[in-house]
Each structure stands twice: as C-alpha cells, then as structure tokens.
Design a protein around this motif. Structure first.
Motif, PDB file in Angstrom:
ATOM      1  N   MET A 177       0.895  -1.304   0.069  1.00  0.00           N
ATOM      2  CA  MET A 177      -0.077  -0.109  -0.101  1.00  0.00           C
ATOM      3  C   MET A 177       0.866   1.207   0.195  1.00  0.00           C
ATOM      4  N   PRO A 178       2.151   1.411   0.976  1.00  0.00           N
ATOM      5  CA  PRO A 178       2.638   2.594   0.729  1.00  0.00           C
ATOM      6  C   PRO A 178       3.223   2.874  -0.481  1.00  0.00           C
ATOM      7  N   ASP A 179       3.939   1.797  -1.039  1.00  0.00           N
ATOM      8  CA  ASP A 179       4.502   2.016  -2.690  1.00  0.00           C
ATOM      9  C   ASP A 179       3.458   2.514  -3.541  1.00  0.00           C
ATOM     10  N   GLU A 180       2.248   1.827  -3.640  1.00  0.00           N
ATOM     11  CA  GLU A 180       1.316   2.458  -4.271  1.00  0.00           C
ATOM     12  C   GLU A 180       0.818   3.901  -4.140  1.00  0.00           C
ATOM     13  N   LEU A 181       0.601   4.236  -2.923  1.00  0.00           N
ATOM     14  CA  LEU A 181       0.503   5.598  -2.740  1.00  0.00           C
ATOM     15  C   LEU A 181       1.220   6.317  -3.096  1.00  0.00           C
ATOM     16  N   ALA A 182       2.601   6.248  -2.848  1.00  0.00           N
ATOM     17  CA  ALA A 182       3.658   7.017  -3.218  1.00  0.00           C
ATOM     18  C   ALA A 182       3.731   7.320  -4.757  1.00  0.00           C
ATOM     19  N   ARG A 183       3.570   6.107  -5.339  1.00  0.00           N
ATOM     20  CA  ARG A 183       3.419   6.202  -6.755  1.00  0.00           C
ATOM     21  C   ARG A 183       2.178   7.217  -7.368  1.00  0.00           C
ATOM     22  N   SER A 197      13.604   4.713  -0.247  1.00  0.00           N
ATOM     23  CA  SER A 197      12.509   3.775   0.457  1.00  0.00           C
ATOM     24  C   SER A 197      11.265   4.337   0.957  1.00  0.00           C
ATOM     25  N   ILE A 198      10.229   3.811   1.350  1.00  0.00           N
ATOM     26  CA  ILE A 198       9.138   4.649   1.819  1.00  0.00           C
ATOM     27  C   ILE A 198       9.201   3.999   3.187  1.00  0.00           C
ATOM     28  N   ASP A 199       8.923   4.596   4.310  1.00  0.00           N
ATOM     29  CA  ASP A 199       8.828   4.276   5.459  1.00  0.00           C
ATOM     30  C   ASP A 199       7.143   4.418   6.044  1.00  0.00           C
ATOM     31  N   SER A 200       6.454   3.747   6.650  1.00  0.00           N
ATOM     32  CA  SER A 200       5.388   3.877   7.016  1.00  0.00           C
ATOM     33  C   SER A 200       4.771   2.879   8.113  1.00  0.00           C
ATOM     34  N   HIS A 201       3.882   3.496   8.791  1.00  0.00           N
ATOM     35  CA  HIS A 201       3.243   2.601   9.782  1.00  0.00           C
ATOM     36  C   HIS A 201       1.790   3.174  10.123  1.00  0.00           C
TER      37      HIS A 201
END
Length: 119
Positions: free
Chosen positions: A1-7, A69-73
């Motif tokens: 999800m974070p990768d798709e959101l960032a894209r 990279s993307i960091d998420s929580h």
C-alpha cells in the motif's frame, strides 16, 4: 500500500494535463484534504490542484520521482522525493509525510531538504 500510494502521489505532481491531474487528485485525496510545505498551504482538493499547477509552472520540464524507500506505519507514510530533469540530477530534494484516511490522502506535510541553491 505505501508504494502504491507514493506512486500515485508523485504521478499527481507529474500530470501536466489539468483534467487528468484533477481526476487523480479527486481519486487520491479526501474532500477536506490539507497540504502544507514551507512555500504553500492548500485546504481542499481544488487548492491542492492549484499548488500542483503552480509548481509545474515554476519547474517546467522537471519531474518528481521517489528517492529511496518508503517508511510507513498505521496511517502514515514518509517518503523522500526529488525533482529534476528526467535523466539528470535533482534540483530539489524533499520529504513528504502522507497521512491517510481510509486509503486516501487527508493531510500531506512537505519539507524541502535541499534546493539547487544549496549545492
């Protein structure tokens, strides 16, 4: 999800067609979304669209891309981005903190880490 959101987030900043860009914003951001960085503040999708359009006018020919990279929580993601020529070094490097509500952006806080003048 974070990768798709960032894209999707960066695709919005890169979309030059105003109609397509607004459709991306309407799909990705909540209706009462808020965007803030050292230069601009936007409340609502229309204002977010205005901020993106202004940035595109200020930096013609440059593209936003993920830098690292993307960091998420939980409902928060952090990403580093860069703005520069498609095949060249970045002119600006920044950080965005994305806060989501049911998978859509509700608040984005941006920071500028380096600009061309800081080389």
């Amino acid at each position: 999800m974070p990768d798709e959101l960032a894209r999707r987030y960066l695709a919005t900043w890169n979309e030059r067609d105003p109609v397509k860009r607004r459709a991306l914003i309407d799909e990705l951001w909540t209706e009462d979304a808020c965007y803030v960085d050292p230069i601009a503040t936007a409340d609502g999708r229309g204002a977010v669209d205005d901020v993106v359009a202004t940035a595109q006018r200020q930096f013609p020919g440059l593209v936003y891309r993920l830098a690292g990279s993307i960091d998420s929580h939980h409902h928060v993601a952090r990403l580093t981005w860069e703005l520069g020529p498609e095949d060249g070094p970045p002119v600006i490097i920044g950080l965005a903190v994305l806060i989501t509500d049911h998978g859509r952006l509700s608040r984005v806080c941006g920071f500028l880490d380096r600009t061309g003048a800081q080389r």
